[in-house]
Design a protein around this motif. Sequence first.
Motif, PDB file in Angstrom:
ATOM      1  N   CYS A   1       0.818  -1.224   0.000  1.00 56.24           N
ATOM      2  CA  CYS A   1       0.000   0.000   0.000  1.00 56.24           C
ATOM      3  C   CYS A   1       0.845   1.265   0.000  1.00 56.24           C
ATOM      4  O   CYS A   1       0.356   2.341   0.362  1.00 56.24           O
ATOM      5  N   ASN A   2       2.111   1.133  -0.377  1.00 55.93           N
ATOM      6  CA  ASN A   2       3.030   2.281  -0.423  1.00 55.93           C
ATOM      7  C   ASN A   2       3.211   2.911   0.958  1.00 55.93           C
ATOM      8  O   ASN A   2       3.339   4.118   1.094  1.00 55.93           O
ATOM      9  N   LEU A   3       3.235   2.071   1.993  1.00 56.78           N
ATOM     10  CA  LEU A   3       3.399   2.527   3.373  1.00 56.78           C
ATOM     11  C   LEU A   3       4.677   1.905   3.934  1.00 56.78           C
ATOM     12  O   LEU A   3       4.783   0.691   4.031  1.00 56.78           O
ATOM     13  N   GLU A   4       5.639   2.743   4.304  1.00 59.46           N
ATOM     14  CA  GLU A   4       6.948   2.246   4.710  1.00 59.46           C
ATOM     15  C   GLU A   4       7.274   2.519   6.177  1.00 59.46           C
ATOM     16  O   GLU A   4       8.393   2.284   6.612  1.00 59.46           O
ATOM     17  N   LYS A   5       6.290   3.004   6.928  1.00 56.79           N
ATOM     18  CA  LYS A   5       6.510   3.345   8.332  1.00 56.79           C
ATOM     19  C   LYS A   5       5.621   2.467   9.226  1.00 56.79           C
ATOM     20  O   LYS A   5       4.571   1.998   8.787  1.00 56.79           O
ATOM     21  N   PRO A   6       6.005   2.269  10.496  1.00 56.98           N
ATOM     22  CA  PRO A   6       5.127   1.557  11.427  1.00 56.98           C
ATOM     23  C   PRO A   6       3.868   2.365  11.712  1.00 56.98           C
ATOM     24  O   PRO A   6       3.874   3.604  11.637  1.00 56.98           O
ATOM     25  N   ILE A   7       2.784   1.675  12.049  1.00 53.76           N
ATOM     26  CA  ILE A   7       1.520   2.339  12.352  1.00 53.76           C
ATOM     27  C   ILE A   7       1.613   3.149  13.629  1.00 53.76           C
ATOM     28  O   ILE A   7       1.072   4.253  13.726  1.00 53.76           O
ATOM     29  N   THR A   8       2.288   2.584  14.623  1.00 54.23           N
ATOM     30  CA  THR A   8       2.362   3.197  15.943  1.00 54.23           C
ATOM     31  C   THR A   8       3.764   3.016  16.511  1.00 54.23           C
ATOM     32  O   THR A   8       4.414   1.993  16.226  1.00 54.23           O
ATOM     33  N   PRO A   9       4.254   3.948  17.310  1.00 55.79           N
ATOM     34  CA  PRO A   9       5.558   3.761  17.964  1.00 55.79           C
ATOM     35  C   PRO A   9       5.582   2.560  18.909  1.00 55.79           C
ATOM     36  O   PRO A   9       6.664   2.133  19.316  1.00 55.79           O
ATOM     37  N   LEU A  10       4.403   2.008  19.232  1.00 59.66           N
ATOM     38  CA  LEU A  10       4.346   0.878  20.157  1.00 59.66           C
ATOM     39  C   LEU A  10       4.743  -0.441  19.504  1.00 59.66           C
ATOM     40  O   LEU A  10       5.011  -1.415  20.203  1.00 59.66           O
ATOM     41  N   GLN A  11       4.752  -0.508  18.172  1.00 60.94           N
ATOM     42  CA  GLN A  11       5.112  -1.780  17.549  1.00 60.94           C
ATOM     43  C   GLN A  11       6.626  -1.929  17.479  1.00 60.94           C
ATOM     44  O   GLN A  11       7.365  -0.950  17.342  1.00 60.94           O
ATOM     45  N   ASP A  12       7.069  -3.184  17.545  1.00 54.33           N
ATOM     46  CA  ASP A  12       8.502  -3.471  17.652  1.00 54.33           C
ATOM     47  C   ASP A  12       9.173  -3.706  16.310  1.00 54.33           C
ATOM     48  O   ASP A  12      10.358  -3.416  16.159  1.00 54.33           O
ATOM     49  N   TYR A  13       8.438  -4.268  15.362  1.00 53.91           N
ATOM     50  CA  TYR A  13       9.040  -4.534  14.048  1.00 53.91           C
ATOM     51  C   TYR A  13       8.020  -4.234  12.962  1.00 53.91           C
ATOM     52  O   TYR A  13       6.808  -4.311  13.174  1.00 53.91           O
ATOM     53  N   LEU A  14       8.506  -3.844  11.799  1.00 52.96           N
ATOM     54  CA  LEU A  14       7.655  -3.483  10.671  1.00 52.96           C
ATOM     55  C   LEU A  14       6.967  -4.732  10.140  1.00 52.96           C
ATOM     56  O   LEU A  14       7.603  -5.771   9.975  1.00 52.96           O
ATOM     57  N   SER A  15       5.675  -4.626   9.853  1.00 51.58           N
ATOM     58  CA  SER A  15       4.979  -5.789   9.280  1.00 51.58           C
ATOM     59  C   SER A  15       5.601  -6.156   7.942  1.00 51.58           C
ATOM     60  O   SER A  15       5.796  -7.331   7.636  1.00 51.58           O
ATOM     61  N   GLY A  16       5.890  -5.149   7.126  1.00 49.34           N
ATOM     62  CA  GLY A  16       6.694  -5.341   5.919  1.00 49.34           C
ATOM     63  C   GLY A  16       6.066  -6.160   4.819  1.00 49.34           C
ATOM     64  O   GLY A  16       6.789  -6.778   4.022  1.00 49.34           O
ATOM     65  N   GLU A  17       4.726  -6.166   4.709  1.00 44.65           N
ATOM     66  CA  GLU A  17       4.086  -6.972   3.663  1.00 44.65           C
ATOM     67  C   GLU A  17       4.523  -6.493   2.285  1.00 44.65           C
ATOM     68  O   GLU A  17       4.395  -5.323   1.943  1.00 44.65           O
ATOM     69  N   ILE A  18       5.031  -7.428   1.490  1.00 44.29           N
ATOM     70  CA  ILE A  18       5.543  -7.133   0.148  1.00 44.29           C
ATOM     71  C   ILE A  18       4.669  -7.859  -0.875  1.00 44.29           C
ATOM     72  O   ILE A  18       4.412  -9.058  -0.740  1.00 44.29           O
ATOM     73  N   TRP A  19       4.234  -7.132  -1.874  1.00 47.29           N
ATOM     74  CA  TRP A  19       3.419  -7.724  -2.932  1.00 47.29           C
ATOM     75  C   TRP A  19       4.276  -8.614  -3.835  1.00 47.29           C
ATOM     76  O   TRP A  19       3.978  -9.771  -4.068  1.00 47.29           O
ATOM     77  N   GLN A  20       5.379  -8.058  -4.304  1.00 40.14           N
ATOM     78  CA  GLN A  20       6.294  -8.835  -5.129  1.00 40.14           C
ATOM     79  C   GLN A  20       7.613  -8.089  -5.284  1.00 40.14           C
ATOM     80  O   GLN A  20       7.744  -6.928  -4.893  1.00 40.14           O
TER      81      GLN A  20
ATOM     82  N   CYS B   1       7.144  -1.173  -4.262  1.00 42.80           N
ATOM     83  CA  CYS B   1       6.444  -0.376  -3.249  1.00 42.80           C
ATOM     84  C   CYS B   1       5.258   0.313  -3.904  1.00 42.80           C
ATOM     85  O   CYS B   1       5.432   1.202  -4.740  1.00 42.80           O
ATOM     86  N   GLY B   2       4.037  -0.111  -3.540  1.00 47.28           N
ATOM     87  CA  GLY B   2       2.825   0.444  -4.117  1.00 47.28           C
ATOM     88  C   GLY B   2       2.159  -0.524  -5.068  1.00 47.28           C
ATOM     89  O   GLY B   2       2.724  -1.541  -5.470  1.00 47.28           O
ATOM     90  N   ASN B   3       0.924  -0.210  -5.418  1.00 46.84           N
ATOM     91  CA  ASN B   3       0.116  -1.010  -6.337  1.00 46.84           C
ATOM     92  C   ASN B   3       0.151  -0.363  -7.714  1.00 46.84           C
ATOM     93  O   ASN B   3      -0.300   0.771  -7.871  1.00 46.84           O
ATOM     94  N   PRO B   4       0.669  -1.068  -8.721  1.00 47.43           N
ATOM     95  CA  PRO B   4       0.791  -0.452 -10.049  1.00 47.43           C
ATOM     96  C   PRO B   4      -0.552  -0.092 -10.676  1.00 47.43           C
ATOM     97  O   PRO B   4      -0.609   0.705 -11.610  1.00 47.43           O
ATOM     98  N   ASP B   5      -1.654  -0.669 -10.162  1.00 43.97           N
ATOM     99  CA  ASP B   5      -2.981  -0.318 -10.671  1.00 43.97           C
ATOM    100  C   ASP B   5      -3.468   1.018 -10.110  1.00 43.97           C
ATOM    101  O   ASP B   5      -4.468   1.565 -10.593  1.00 43.97           O
ATOM    102  N   GLU B   6      -2.784   1.529  -9.088  1.00 48.75           N
ATOM    103  CA  GLU B   6      -3.246   2.743  -8.419  1.00 48.75           C
ATOM    104  C   GLU B   6      -2.253   3.906  -8.506  1.00 48.75           C
ATOM    105  O   GLU B   6      -2.661   5.058  -8.612  1.00 48.75           O
ATOM    106  N   ILE B   7      -0.958   3.604  -8.415  1.00 49.54           N
ATOM    107  CA  ILE B   7       0.048   4.662  -8.400  1.00 49.54           C
ATOM    108  C   ILE B   7       1.274   4.214  -9.194  1.00 49.54           C
ATOM    109  O   ILE B   7       1.392   3.046  -9.564  1.00 49.54           O
ATOM    110  N   LYS B   8       2.173   5.138  -9.424  1.00 50.26           N
ATOM    111  CA  LYS B   8       3.459   4.792  -9.994  1.00 50.26           C
ATOM    112  C   LYS B   8       4.313   4.181  -8.889  1.00 50.26           C
ATOM    113  O   LYS B   8       4.575   4.820  -7.869  1.00 50.26           O
TER     114      LYS B   8
END
Length: 316
Positions: free
Chosen positions: A191-210, A218-225
Amino acid sequence: MSGRWGLMVHWIPPGPARETGEYITDLDRAVDAFDVAQFLEQFAATGADWLIFTIGQNTTYYCSPNSVMDRLTGPGHCSKRDLILEIAQGINQLGKRFIAYLPAEIKAPVALHESFAWNPADQNEFERRYTAFIREYAVRLGPLLHGWWYDGCYNWKAFRQAMRHWEWWCEASRAGNPDAAIAFNDGSYCCNLEKPITPLQDYLSGEIWQLHGDRIVCGNPDEIKVTYVLPESQFVPGTNCQWHGLLPIDCPWGYNHPADGPMPLPKYTDADLFSFARQCLAVGGGLTFNVGIYQEGHMPRATLDQLARLRVALQQ
């Protein structure tokens, strides 16, 4: 996680498709048929440092007993066999780390809405009930549980991100182990999001599409560059959050329900995957590879063979 890697599998009860034989739809029969010994043997052979395993998601079924669920919804949603506890015990006996997966919402399983007080206008009571559900697992697993990976932490109209009481989730998640590490997933690189949601989380979820070559898309080619990126350091810039990436390397998050064709082969060449891994680990990042799994409880041979080659390559 710094400079290390692990595995994730999406065994969502009553399980993904089988490799052979007729698909089992009954929750308890499916969970009882899961071959823990073979799964742990395969996991150990990969050399992975941790396992992220699904307790449940969207099917209204969970592969571990929970009295809070039974009290709120009645019996039948949780298996009698405690598959999560058995796997956590096995992972710990191997000297590795166990991380539990749950969604942080129940938007899709509408059968749970009333019992868990799902209410887009005010989710406070939902959070109270759901974190009580989480707390039971955290207490039962205790020091066997080293972390959580929470999915579905999106900024929906049905659940505004700013309204969530992340401190409730953290307290419940660490009820049995104060050192348990937590990640909240908002889609991250998908979703083109590279930061943690909250300072309370310990590690980045880091979901990668491909990947694109040996870079993260980084990002969805159907929505953004889209952009193509790699981590720059152990911590997400400007935070104390451990950088972590989660990449499916064969089927995208889960094998078919029910069976519809063979398990997909590995998506990436050894050259691209190994180069990507080396670069991430070299700066202190952590990686998790999501691997397909059959209902019987074993992972596909072609993917395991690639991971065996990766293990050797990273030791060179």
